[in-house]
Scaffold this active site. Structure first.
Site, short mmCIF file in Angstrom:
data_model
loop_
_atom_site.label_atom_id
_atom_site.label_comp_id
_atom_site.label_asym_id
_atom_site.label_seq_id
_atom_site.Cartn_x
_atom_site.Cartn_y
_atom_site.Cartn_z
CG ASN A 19 -1.76 1.22 1.36
OD1 ASN A 19 -1.82 2.03 0.43
ND2 ASN A 19 -2.41 1.39 2.49
CD1 TRP A 20 4.05 1.21 -2.46
CD2 TRP A 20 4.07 2.14 -4.50
NE1 TRP A 20 4.99 0.55 -3.21
CE2 TRP A 20 5.02 1.11 -4.47
CE3 TRP A 20 3.90 2.86 -5.68
CZ2 TRP A 20 5.81 0.78 -5.58
CZ3 TRP A 20 4.67 2.54 -6.79
CH2 TRP A 20 5.63 1.50 -6.73
CE LYS A 21 -0.36 3.56 4.61
NZ LYS A 21 -0.44 3.77 6.05
CG HIS A 44 -6.19 2.03 4.76
ND1 HIS A 44 -5.82 3.02 5.64
CD2 HIS A 44 -5.15 1.17 4.70
CE1 HIS A 44 -4.60 2.76 6.09
NE2 HIS A 44 -4.17 1.64 5.53
CD GLU A 84 -3.89 -2.24 7.16
OE1 GLU A 84 -2.77 -2.49 6.69
OE2 GLU A 84 -4.47 -1.17 6.93
CB SER A 131 4.60 -1.47 12.07
OG SER A 131 4.18 -0.14 12.24
N GLY A 153 2.73 -1.03 4.31
CA GLY A 153 2.78 0.38 3.94
C GLY A 153 4.21 0.86 3.80
C1 PEP Z 1 -1.28 0.36 6.06
O1 PEP Z 1 -1.62 1.45 6.50
O2 PEP Z 1 -1.98 -0.27 5.26
C2 PEP Z 1 0.00 -0.19 6.50
C3 PEP Z 1 0.13 -1.48 6.48
O3 PEP Z 1 0.94 0.72 6.87
P1 PEP Z 1 2.35 0.46 7.58
O4 PEP Z 1 2.91 -0.83 7.08
O5 PEP Z 1 3.18 1.64 7.20
O6 PEP Z 1 2.07 0.40 9.05
#
Ligand code: PEP
Length: 252
Positions: A8-10, A94, A164, A214, A235
């Site tokens: 998920n590159w956001k 999300h 999540e 994370s 992410g």
């Molecule tokens: C996300 O928000 O989908 C995610 C997995 O972020 P991160 O890995 O940066 O916590």
């Protein structure tokens, strides 16, 4: 079941950055067959990434969509538009969409139904906030999100659930701690029980429940080794080819 690791590159990566990422990443994961790898870039570069991923072992997803196929919905993107440019998956619900863009379970449910109708596989995100967790409400929140976001869904096999926990999402902080493998496993098992209650045992067993929050090279192996964790939504650690490839290669 084949594990799924999705990036998920956001709201990150320009066209130039994405091309450079994919060139390097393709080489790093060439030959990986056991995991289904998906990249979900921002809308502006989905088509470009689609072209770059042709003839590779990497699939394409989007980070959001609207539930109508066309019409007067300024700023929105429809499922048929995503299908047309090669998306197979779409992230829905999300926590950042819920928090910053006021998406609720009822809207997310419409999107899930529409994605499935249009041949896109939803990656449906559920998870509790820190406050909800400290109040002992984790299971209630998960049950509520699952029941309401999956309302009227007949067949769960094409849906991926992403657990999540909101408090574990890095929001760009590489030092943010993930959920422990035990805590994550407990929630994944709970989610599977809810799915079993609604869709039956066989469907629940064959539905992928992936972990997000994370996940990174340092913890991916132990998280992905848990019996009810069937992959990861990544992410921050998906923004660099090397760290994302290391997560992909951590599959059980
Ligand atoms: C996300 O928000 O989908 C995610 C997995 O972020 P991160 O890995 O940066 O916590």
């Amino acid at each position: 079941m084949q594990q799924l690791i999705a990036a998920n590159w956001k709201m990150n990566r320009t066209a130039k950055e994405a091309v450079s990422f994919i060139k390097k990443f393709k080489k790093l994961v060439k030959g990986v067959k056991d995991a289904e790898i998906v990249i979900c870039p921002p809308f502006t570069i989905v088509e470009l990434v689609s072209k770059e991923l042709k003839n590779s072992n990497i699939k394409l997803g989007a980070q959001n969509m609207y539930f109508e196929n066309a019409g007067a919905y300024t700023g929105e993107v429809s499922p048929i538009m995503l299908k047309e440019i090669g998306c197979e998956y779409v992230i829905l619900g999300h926590s950042e969409r819920r928090e910053f863009f006021n998406e609720d379970n009822s809207l997310i449910n419409k999107k899930v139904i529409s994605a499935l109708k249009n041949g896109l596989k939803p990656i449906l995100c559920v998870g509790e906030t820190f406050e909800q967790r400290t109040q002992g409400k984790t299971d209630d929140v998960l049950e509520d999100q699952l029941i309401n976001c999956l309302k009227d869904v007949k067949e769960i096999k094409d849906v991926v659930i992403a657990y999540e926990p909101v408090w574990a999402i890095s929001r760009g902080n590489p030092n943010q701690k993930a959920a422990t493998k035990a805590d994550a496993e407990e929630s994944h098992l709970f989610i599977r029980k809810i799915l079993e209650g609604v869709f039956g045992k066989e469907s629940a067993i064959s539905t992928r429940i992936i972990y997000g929050g994370s996940m990174k090279p340092e913890n991916a192996k132990e998280l992905l080794a848990m019996p009810n964790i069937d992959g990861g939504l990544v992410g921050n650690a998906s923004l660099e080819p090397k760290s994302f490839a290391e997560v992909v290669k951590s599959i059980k």
